[in-house]
Design an enzyme around this catalytic site. Structure first.
Site, PDB file in Angstrom:
ATOM      1  N   ARG A  67       0.849  -1.190   0.000  1.00 37.04           N
ATOM      2  CA  ARG A  67       0.000   0.000   0.000  1.00 37.04           C
ATOM      3  C   ARG A  67       0.883   1.238   0.000  1.00 37.04           C
ATOM      4  O   ARG A  67       1.836   1.335   0.767  1.00 37.04           O
ATOM      5  CB  ARG A  67      -0.921   0.002   1.214  1.00 37.04           C
ATOM      6  CG  ARG A  67      -2.179   0.837   0.990  1.00 37.04           C
ATOM      7  CD  ARG A  67      -3.157   0.708   2.128  1.00 37.04           C
ATOM      8  NE  ARG A  67      -3.938  -0.514   2.079  1.00 37.04           N
ATOM      9  CZ  ARG A  67      -4.955  -0.784   2.899  1.00 37.04           C
ATOM     10  NH1 ARG A  67      -5.306   0.100   3.820  1.00 37.04           N
ATOM     11  NH2 ARG A  67      -5.616  -1.922   2.805  1.00 37.04           N
ATOM     12  N   SER A 169      -8.449   0.270   0.351  1.00 36.03           N
ATOM     13  CA  SER A 169      -9.469   0.247   1.399  1.00 36.03           C
ATOM     14  C   SER A 169      -9.909   1.661   1.790  1.00 36.03           C
ATOM     15  O   SER A 169     -10.453   2.385   0.986  1.00 36.03           O
ATOM     16  CB  SER A 169      -8.956  -0.542   2.602  1.00 36.03           C
ATOM     17  OG  SER A 169      -9.976  -0.769   3.528  1.00 36.03           O
ATOM     18  N   ASP A 328     -13.938  -0.234   0.145  1.00 38.91           N
ATOM     19  CA  ASP A 328     -13.843  -1.572  -0.469  1.00 38.91           C
ATOM     20  C   ASP A 328     -14.748  -2.586   0.231  1.00 38.91           C
ATOM     21  O   ASP A 328     -14.659  -3.792  -0.048  1.00 38.91           O
ATOM     22  CB  ASP A 328     -12.401  -2.068  -0.515  1.00 38.91           C
ATOM     23  CG  ASP A 328     -11.819  -2.361   0.859  1.00 38.91           C
ATOM     24  OD1 ASP A 328     -12.208  -1.679   1.831  1.00 38.91           O
ATOM     25  OD2 ASP A 328     -10.987  -3.277   0.982  1.00 38.91           O
ATOM     26  N   ARG A 331     -15.099  -3.434   5.806  1.00 36.64           N
ATOM     27  CA  ARG A 331     -15.268  -3.004   7.193  1.00 36.64           C
ATOM     28  C   ARG A 331     -16.626  -2.320   7.335  1.00 36.64           C
ATOM     29  O   ARG A 331     -17.222  -1.883   6.358  1.00 36.64           O
ATOM     30  CB  ARG A 331     -14.134  -2.058   7.606  1.00 36.64           C
ATOM     31  CG  ARG A 331     -12.760  -2.680   7.392  1.00 36.64           C
ATOM     32  CD  ARG A 331     -11.645  -1.887   8.016  1.00 36.64           C
ATOM     33  NE  ARG A 331     -11.766  -0.481   7.727  1.00 36.64           N
ATOM     34  CZ  ARG A 331     -11.388   0.492   8.567  1.00 36.64           C
ATOM     35  NH1 ARG A 331     -10.882   0.187   9.742  1.00 36.64           N
ATOM     36  NH2 ARG A 331     -11.515   1.749   8.234  1.00 36.64           N
ATOM     37  N   GLU A 428     -11.177  -7.399  14.440  1.00 43.25           N
ATOM     38  CA  GLU A 428     -10.142  -6.450  14.847  1.00 43.25           C
ATOM     39  C   GLU A 428     -10.831  -5.139  15.186  1.00 43.25           C
ATOM     40  O   GLU A 428     -11.869  -4.802  14.601  1.00 43.25           O
ATOM     41  CB  GLU A 428      -9.088  -6.255  13.753  1.00 43.25           C
ATOM     42  CG  GLU A 428      -9.621  -5.744  12.439  1.00 43.25           C
ATOM     43  CD  GLU A 428      -8.561  -5.659  11.346  1.00 43.25           C
ATOM     44  OE1 GLU A 428      -7.415  -6.073  11.599  1.00 43.25           O
ATOM     45  OE2 GLU A 428      -8.882  -5.191  10.246  1.00 43.25           O
TER      46      GLU A 428
END
Length: 616
Positions: A67, A169, A328, A331, A428
């Site tokens: 990234r 993301s 994306d 989450r 997470e």
């Protein structure tokens, strides 16, 4: 340096042999006129330091793959570095899987784009496909943008050897990324990531056909898995749908924002699969927009300030629940309207307490044999809340922690499955959730519809999500946590901060107190030290490439400082784990704040180190 096209490289040599070689390689290899022009312009302007920053280092695999910002240079995301990375991956996979040529690879992408560099996720995905196709590897290339979890799902469903998702993301609009999945559907982790990097280093010069983007259209080895995977994914959602009949009658209304990303169509379909009417979309944010025009940052984790459009729409529509998937769609953020105090935006840890309870509640309904509990697990990353540990202690199932990053959770799921064990929930704290066993990665699409079903069930019993969270804490003990960060763009400063913590009161000594409380244990995953272990060695794998130190205080607070694997941030986490029955929340929160303030001011020294404090 030789002449190349219109630019005489001999006239513009920098005198740095390593840099001059890198410049020559870039201008010789790069066929994207925009990124090649960026390097040529820097060279003509004599921007030696900027050239060195861009060309004299390479990206490494972090907690979420490669990234970086989009633009010219070996340290950034662009056509050339994606081709080089894919050539290295081809080399490694061809060596690792004898049947790679029949199994193939899955390639997906999000909607990021940058005009200045001519980079966009779809083009980078097509170049990824071209590299593989020119070596006669079958490629399952999605014909349009998809949620990140569709790639690992497709890898498992299609029996592919690996998968690649081009996405950054929730990072700023300037960034892009490249996630790699193994044949078990989990993100790659050590040692595969390091071996792939070696293969990339051995495959830097592009093959002639690697630039042939049209192979993605013309090769008979390219297929589009979109229809099959969308259909099967929506069918498989039934494995986490427990009350479909109740869903069809639910009066609850939901608002959903896809944060200018890929999530809109897929969340709508998921709601229908559960028997719900589709959620009300936020019109300004439902379609892809690589500039993320209506949000200050494309990260729904930042809370109420970035959820403003969603919350105002929900108020107008009398919708009780707001959901936001990140760009994306791996989450999920959730907010609930409260009669007492406006909106309650749940933290990742709070949402995990609710989802963990919900998955356990429904699992127990169909598993009456106590022996089943012996094979059931929940997982969380080590910087996340210990609430699942409290569940496990009282309910009798197993709980395990992993290093930060869902790649470690995916790896652990695979290890447990080999011995006949089942992971029914993992998370997470940065709003990443995995409900059930469809995908060994976080999934915002399935999490959104599972939250909708849980909310409908609770509202049918005259309970809100917030009230149920309080019930969970009454039963299992209050877990009060805070998470935040500071920004640091200077890696030497980050290194100096953590070196100071390791030599705080003399060589090889850590801080002895924080916020007036003694520190009883220190775990340093970077060095492998853990004072709580008899041999003083970490149980978690040592990760020398990133910084992470955890302090356990005498009063039960656990505090962690770590560098982000995807952004220039030092993150800090604190949690107070109270035993069941202790419910004086204000005093717990006060104590936690005192410790966190000390952690930041005394351990990180933001003013002295020119750190940028969180502004949202």
């Amino acid at each position: 340096m030789e002449n190349n096209g219109d630019l005489d490289l001999n006239c513009h040599a920098t005198g740095d042999v390593r840099l001059d070689k890198a410049i020559y390689q870039w201008i010789t290899w790069d066929k994207n006129p925009r990124t090649r022009a960026q390097i040529e312009a820097l060279l003509l302007d004599g921007q030696v330091e900027e050239l060195r920053r861009r060309l004299c280092s390479r990206m490494a695999f972090g907690t979420a793959g490669l990234r970086a910002a989009m633009g010219a240079g070996f340290a950034l995301i662009n056509d050339l570095t994606i081709i080089q990375s894919t050539q290295g991956i081809y080399k490694y996979l061809a060596r690792f899987f004898p049947d790679f040529g029949s199994r193939g690879i899955v390639v997906g992408y999000d909607t990021r784009a940058q005009e200045a560099s001519g980079c966009n996720s779809e083009r980078l995905a097509r170049l990824t496909a071209a590299v593989m196709l020119c070596k006669d590897i079958p490629v399952f290339l999605f014909s349009t943008y998809v949620p990140t979890p569709f790639v690992p799902y497709a890898v498992k469903r299609l029996g592919a050897a690996a998968g690649v998702m081009v996405t950054a993301s929730h990072n700023p609009k300037e960034d892009n990324g490249y996630k790699v999945y193994w044949d078990n559907g989990a993100q790659i982790s050590s040692p595969n990531d390091k071996e792939i990097l070696k293969c990339i280093e051995e495959s830097l010069e592009p093959w002639s056909e690697s630039w042939n983007e049209s192979l993605a259209d013309s090769s008979p080895l390219r297929s589009d898995p979109l229809r099959e995977i969308s259909k099967k994914y929506m069918e498989d959602l039934s494995s986490v749908c427990f009350h479909r009949e109740l869903n069809t009658k639910s009066p609850l209304k939901f608002v959903h924002s896809s944060f200018h990303g890929v999530g809109h169509d897929y969340v709508q379909q998921a709601f229908r699969a559960f028997g719900f009417p589709p959620p009300i979309p936020v019109p300004e944010q439902k379609d892809p927009d690589p500039n993320f025009s209506t949000v200050s940052c494309p990260n729904p984790e930042e809370g109420e300030s970035v959820l403003e459009l969603s919350l105002r729409l929900a108020e107008r529509e009398n919708a009780k629940i707001v959901m936001a998937t990140d760009p994306d769609a791996d989450r999920l953020a959730v907010a609930e309207q409260s009669d007492r105090c406006g909106w309650k935006v749940f933290t990742g840890n709070e949402l995990a307490a609710l989802l963990g309870w919900w998955m356990l509640f429904n699992w127990k309904e169909t598993h009456s044999d106590p022996a089943d509990m012996e094979r059931m697990y929940m997982l969380a990353t080590t910087v996340s809340s210990k609430i699942l540990k409290a569940f496990a202690r009282i309910e009798g199932f197993h709980f395990e922690e992993t290093l930060p990053g869902f790649k470690w959770i995916g790896k652990k799921i695979h290890e447990l499955a080999k011995t006949g064990n089942e992971v029914i929930f993992a998370f997470e704290e940065s709003i990443g959730f995995l409900c059930g066993s469809m995908v060994p990665d976080k999934d915002g699409v399935s999490a959104a519809v599972v939250v909708a079903e849980m909310a409908s069930y609770l509202y049918n019993k005259n309970l809100t999500l917030h009230q149920q969270l309080e019930n969970i804490y009454e039963t299992y003990g209050y877990h009060i946590s805070t998470t935040s960060y500071v920004i640091c763009h200077d890696p030497p400063t980050v290194k100096r901060i953590f070196t100071r913590l390791r030599n705080f009161e003399g060589e090889n000594t850590y801080p002895k107190s924080s916020g007036g409380h003694s520190i009883v244990d220190v775990r340093d995953v970077t060095t492998g030290y853990d004072s709580s272990q008899p041999d003083k060695l970490c149980v978690l794998p040592v990760t020398k490439s990133s910084q992470m130190i955890t302090f356990t205080l005498q009063n039960g607070i656990v505090a962690t400082l770590r560098t982000s694997g995807t952004e220039p941030k030092i993150k800090f986490y604190t949690e107070f784990c109270a035993p069941p029955g202790k419910s004086d929340i204000s005093s717990l929160e006060e104590e936690l704040k005192k410790v966190q303030d000390t952690l930041v001011e005394e351990f990180l020294e933001p003013d002295k180190n020119n750190l940028i404090r969180r502004s949202i």
